[in-house]
Design a protein around this motif. Structure first.
Motif, PDB file in Angstrom:
ATOM      1  N   THR B  84       0.841  -1.202   0.000  1.00 47.75           N
ATOM      2  CA  THR B  84       0.000   0.000   0.000  1.00 47.75           C
ATOM      3  C   THR B  84       0.875   1.249   0.000  1.00 47.75           C
ATOM      4  OG1 THR B  84      -0.101   0.106   2.399  1.00 47.75           O
ATOM      5  CG2 THR B  84      -1.793  -1.185   1.320  1.00 47.75           C
ATOM      6  N   ALA B  85       1.957   1.252  -0.806  1.00 50.88           N
ATOM      7  CA  ALA B  85       2.882   2.386  -0.867  1.00 50.88           C
ATOM      8  C   ALA B  85       3.562   2.583   0.486  1.00 50.88           C
ATOM      9  CB  ALA B  85       2.166   3.636  -1.360  1.00 50.88           C
ATOM     10  N   SER B  91       0.085  -1.061   7.167  1.00 49.10           N
ATOM     11  CA  SER B  91      -1.026  -1.858   6.618  1.00 49.10           C
ATOM     12  C   SER B  91      -0.755  -3.349   6.784  1.00 49.10           C
ATOM     13  CB  SER B  91      -1.217  -1.579   5.129  1.00 49.10           C
ATOM     14  OG  SER B  91      -1.257  -0.210   4.881  1.00 49.10           O
ATOM     15  N   MET B 242      -7.568   1.868   8.623  1.00 52.19           N
ATOM     16  CA  MET B 242      -6.929   2.255   7.367  1.00 52.19           C
ATOM     17  C   MET B 242      -7.878   3.198   6.631  1.00 52.19           C
ATOM     18  SD  MET B 242      -5.278  -1.077   5.534  1.00 52.19           S
ATOM     19  CE  MET B 242      -5.795  -2.607   6.263  1.00 52.19           C
ATOM     20  N   ARG B 243      -7.334   4.164   5.928  1.00 48.59           N
ATOM     21  CA  ARG B 243      -8.150   5.025   5.055  1.00 48.59           C
ATOM     22  C   ARG B 243      -7.332   5.397   3.820  1.00 48.59           C
ATOM     23  NH1 ARG B 243     -11.372   3.859   8.181  1.00 48.59           N
ATOM     24  NH2 ARG B 243     -13.168   4.962   9.021  1.00 48.59           N
ATOM     25  N   SER B 244      -8.049   5.491   2.699  1.00 45.27           N
ATOM     26  CA  SER B 244      -7.411   5.902   1.447  1.00 45.27           C
ATOM     27  C   SER B 244      -8.264   6.953   0.760  1.00 45.27           C
ATOM     28  CB  SER B 244      -7.267   4.707   0.499  1.00 45.27           C
ATOM     29  OG  SER B 244      -6.638   3.627   1.146  1.00 45.27           O
ATOM     30  N   GLU B 245      -7.603   7.854   0.062  1.00 48.17           N
ATOM     31  CA  GLU B 245      -8.337   8.822  -0.753  1.00 48.17           C
ATOM     32  C   GLU B 245      -7.769   8.851  -2.164  1.00 48.17           C
ATOM     33  OE1 GLU B 245      -7.765  12.313   1.806  1.00 48.17           O
ATOM     34  OE2 GLU B 245      -6.577  13.223   0.225  1.00 48.17           O
ATOM     35  N   PRO B 246      -8.552   9.352  -3.138  1.00 49.42           N
ATOM     36  CA  PRO B 246      -8.122   9.262  -4.537  1.00 49.42           C
ATOM     37  C   PRO B 246      -6.959  10.194  -4.869  1.00 49.42           C
ATOM     38  CG  PRO B 246     -10.303  10.318  -4.369  1.00 49.42           C
ATOM     39  CD  PRO B 246      -9.862   9.995  -2.984  1.00 49.42           C
ATOM     40  N   THR B 247      -6.353   9.927  -6.042  1.00 56.15           N
ATOM     41  CA  THR B 247      -5.211  10.751  -6.473  1.00 56.15           C
ATOM     42  C   THR B 247      -5.691  12.014  -7.187  1.00 56.15           C
ATOM     43  OG1 THR B 247      -3.942   8.725  -6.785  1.00 56.15           O
ATOM     44  CG2 THR B 247      -3.053  10.724  -7.780  1.00 56.15           C
ATOM     45  N   ALA B 259      -8.352  11.748   4.583  1.00 53.34           N
ATOM     46  CA  ALA B 259      -8.176  10.328   4.913  1.00 53.34           C
ATOM     47  C   ALA B 259      -7.411  10.174   6.229  1.00 53.34           C
ATOM     48  CB  ALA B 259      -7.449   9.603   3.785  1.00 53.34           C
ATOM     49  N   PHE B 379      -2.736   7.405   1.579  1.00 55.46           N
ATOM     50  CA  PHE B 379      -3.006   6.108   2.207  1.00 55.46           C
ATOM     51  C   PHE B 379      -2.558   6.178   3.661  1.00 55.46           C
ATOM     52  CE2 PHE B 379      -2.067   5.065  -2.270  1.00 55.46           C
ATOM     53  CZ  PHE B 379      -3.309   4.584  -2.622  1.00 55.46           C
TER      54      PHE B 379
END
Lengths: 361, 391
Positions: B84-85, B91, B242-247, B259, B379
């Motif tokens: 996850t980068a 993660s 965990m949270r992710s947001e768009p690019t 996020a 992320f």
């Protein structure tokens, strides 16, 4: 009185309630990964009848090396539009393992739905160059064995151990290509007879061209739902009643390449043999591998294997395993089957394998 | 419904710029063996292995976990690979923890690593990609404009980043595993180092490290067995998120990402924390470039918006005399085996609440935050660990 079948390992019942895949093609030269994923994501939401806002967890599977850059999953997430931000994760594995992570996440009871997707553009690079980088970097990769030659070693072991013949390989290929004629998403659809296939020259002995999968670009997505919630999204949810995955050593010399102990173990834990199997969808991209996995799972000759055409008709890397889960689930979602098996693999020569048993009510 | 999860074993390598004495397998095995020894268990006691690392191009090996299956004792077991980068180390720990929380396994070994000397991360981060303009800047070039936006927005004085750089390196002197040991570190030394990406000087950036981190995560039962065998108490997981947001989304605020705020809110709620500065004893937060300390102080709710730099400036985040010490281990600024950097944060938080952090121990630490972020600050992975078993 529940319509939910019992799970074998004491899991919280989780079902596949929607599956979507795009047409596998040799080269989708006009789309990037986000553009390849977008229609699939929209379609899977439509099929299950829900929106991204109802999704509790997202997990995807892909590999950076196909695109030749870092973080190919990062922008792929834009296909979902995760705003507000979502609980999300990614595996550098086939999407089948992303489904496993999501399945685990749904066990805790705080979330009821998950979106899983996998994608890969195999057309962008030279797969022999790329997959060479997956071998032991110190002792194997420098020898630079190519994909087909490695597979040929395994096929030779199958023949030498009396577990199959070149004709068996051709029969598997002919059946897959014929079955694919009924699958709008497949890539190689032909009615070949075995004799014609056998007359092809060797590519790498004992493998002929028909023993190999096509090179495919593709993407697919699945919606998971837990417990009674599954009936909100599907009339006949495909319940995961058993699932497991196992790995073997990377050292080819330490394995009997004609036998898949990891598949056998995962299959036993998932309970494959504890009931009849209508359909088995196996990620066996080389024809001889179907014999290995079929034997490891103890599947009877009456089981319909890869009626979708399987990986010999379409082999989108990183979503191929997820497609097997999707196809095995779709048979139940459509009411065509009541108990199906899906298999996925990762690593060279079936090193790592996942087995899932799906059941309808 | 979820089962309790305990950190029962912890191991890490001595992080260095080049570990030429070991292969990748040797590197991960070193950390994993230390974690097993700490947990008082053997390879046979492990039910599953979860591996994490940052992009495969950082070593030039595709999915190296396949080659590591035997070295990590995973043959015949489930083995899992997370990516996850930059947040991956965190993660990975969370994926492993969920296997225990879900009741699937008793003991899960989780390992994260990077052997940066095998390739070139700047190159790997900068290769041209189909359909997009090449950045050619690496991580520092990407984050520097975001830092400048923070400086403008908050009115922070120019030297705040340098204070973080000095503080974290002084703290690293108390951590024998840290890569950078710079006993002469000073504001002057940081200021006189090369300006890499305005406003970041060379010494305000993380190093390139070879290293690995490992933990054995166990069920309540496994924790009882480990404690009676070793006499060492576990750290308990009180919350994980965990949270992710768009690019490509114009509504993002990369200085103070939604996020990150949402992830913190989630993990605090699980752990029953309403005031992180008061209720946590320390935090290990992913600060690869100095200015990310004040920025994350705000994002994680330790300070009001625009006020994070004041905490740093006042010394509140220092191990020596601060009320909420951040990165007592020296943090990412002192050791950066990228894929493992997030797990090191999670692991160091656990060491603190177990009272096992040695010279960089926060006295009496009972609750700590582990944090990691990745991608273009999009992320996030976090956990809260405590010395007490959660309710």
């Amino acid at each position: 009185m529940s319509k939910i079948p019992a799970t074998r390992q004491g899991h919280r019942p989780v079902a596949i309630v929607g599956f979507s895949q795009n047409h596998s093609v040799r080269s989708d030269s006009t789309s990037n990964e986000v553009e390849m994923l977008l229609p699939v994501i929209h379609d899977v939401f439509d099929r299950a009848g829900l929106t991204k806002d109802e999704i509790g967890f997202i997990c995807s599977g892909s590999t950076d090396y196909l695109i030749g850059g870092p973080f190919s999953f990062v922008t792929a997430l834009d296909a979902i539009g995760v705003w507000p931000p979502k609980s999300e994760s990614h595996v550098e594995m086939d999407g089948a393992w992303a489904l496993y992570e999501a399945f685990v996440r749904l066990q805790e009871g705080d979330l009821d739905t998950a979106l899983v997707y996998g994608f890969g553009k195999s057309s962008l690079g030279d797969l022999d160059e790329i997959f060479n980088l997956q071998l032991d970097p110190y002792t194997m990769a420098p020898l630079h064995p190519d994909l087909v030659s490695l597979a040929a070693l395994q096929a030779r072991a199958v023949i030498d151990q009396g577990l199959g013949t070149e004709e068996d390989f051709a029969r598997i290929a002919a059946r897959s290509r014929r079955d694919a004629m009924n699958n709008p998403f497949a890539q190689i659809k032909r009615d070949d007879d075995v004799a014609t296939l056998m007359s092809e020259p060797y590519l790498v002995s004992p493998l002929r061209r028909h023993c190999l999968p096509p090179i495919s670009d593709g993407a697919s997505a699945i919606i998971l739902a837990a417990g009674e919630k599954a009936f909100d999204y599907a009339e006949h949810p495909a319940w995961i009643t058993g699932i497991d995955h196992r790995i073997e050593t990377h050292a080819f010399g330490a394995r009997n390449l004609a036998v898949s102990t990891s598949t056998a173990k995962a299959g036993a834990i998932a309970g494959v043999g504890e009931g009849h199997v209508d359909v088995a969808e196996l990620l066996t991209p080389f024809a001889h591998q179907e014999l290995i996995v079929k034997a490891a799972l103890g599947l009877a000759d009456s089981v319909s294997i890869n009626p979708s055409g399987g990986p010999l008709s379409a082999n989108p890397l990183m979503s191929g395993g997820l497609n097997r889960l999707g196809e095995a689930a779709q048979a139940i979602l459509d009411g065509r089957a009541t108990r199906t098996v899906a298999h996925a693999t990762g690593g060279p020569l079936l090193q790592q394998n996942l087995v899932c048993v799906l059941e309808g009510a | 419904m979820a089962n309790r999860v305990a950190v029962i074993g912890i191991g890490q390598t001595h992080h260095r710029s080049k570990r030429e004495d070991v292969s990748i397998a040797g590197l991960v095995r070193e950390a994993a063996q230390r974690a097993l020894d700490d947990a008082g268990c053997t390879w046979a006691d492990i039910d599953a292995v979860v591996v994490g690392k940052a992009p495969d191009m950082f070593e030039g090996i595709m999915m190296p976990e396949h080659y590591l299956a035997a070295a990590l004792g995973a043959v015949g077991k489930p083995m899992f690979r997370v990516h996850t980068a930059g947040s991956v180390g965190g993660s990975t720990a969370l994926v492993a923890a969920h296997l225990v929380a879900a009741g699937l396994h008793q003991r899960v070994l989780t390992v994260a690593f990077e052997k940066q000397s095998d390739s070139d991360a700047m190159w790997a981060l900068s290769v041209p990609q189909p359909f997009s303009a090449p950045l050619l800047a690496g991580a520092g070039g990407y984050f520097a404009p975001i830092i400048r936006a923070y400086m403008r927005r908050s009115g922070a004085p120019n030297d705040v980043g340098m204070r973080v750089a000095v503080k974290d390196r002084l703290q690293a002197l108390k951590n024998p595993y840290a890569h950078l040991h710079l006993p002469d570190i000073s504001m002057k030394m940081v200021e006189e180092s090369v300006l890499l990406w305005d406003p970041l000087h060379y010494l305000e950036s993380c190093p390139s490290s070879d290293g690995a981190a490992a933990m054995v995560l166990g069920s309540e039962q496994a924790a009882t067995v480990a404690e009676s065998a070793t006499g060492r108490r576990p750290a308990w997981v009180h919350g994980m998120a965990m949270r992710s947001e768009p690019t490509m989304f114009a509504g993002r605020d990369q200085v103070n990402p939604q996020a990150g705020r949402d992830c913190a809110k989630d993990v605090y709620a699980q752990a029953g924390i309403t005031n992180p500065r008061a209720e946590l004893d320390c935090a290990e937060v992913y600060v690869p470039f100095s200015w990310y300390e004040p920025m994350w102080l705000e994002n994680l709710g330790f300070a009001a918006q625009g006020e994070g730099w004041k905490l740093t400036e006042s010394g509140a985040t220092a191990l020596d005399g601060g009320d909420i010490p951040w990165n007592c281990s020296g943090g990412v600024l002192s050791s950066n085996p990228i894929g493992a950097s997030g797990m090191l944060r999670f692991l160091e938080a656990a060491l603190q609440v177990r009272g096992m952090a040695g010279e960089h121990q926060v006295e009496g630490a009972r609750k700590a935050l582990g944090h990691a972020y990745g991608g273009g600050a999009q992320f996030f992975a976090m956990w809260i660990v405590g010395s007490e078993r959660p309710n």
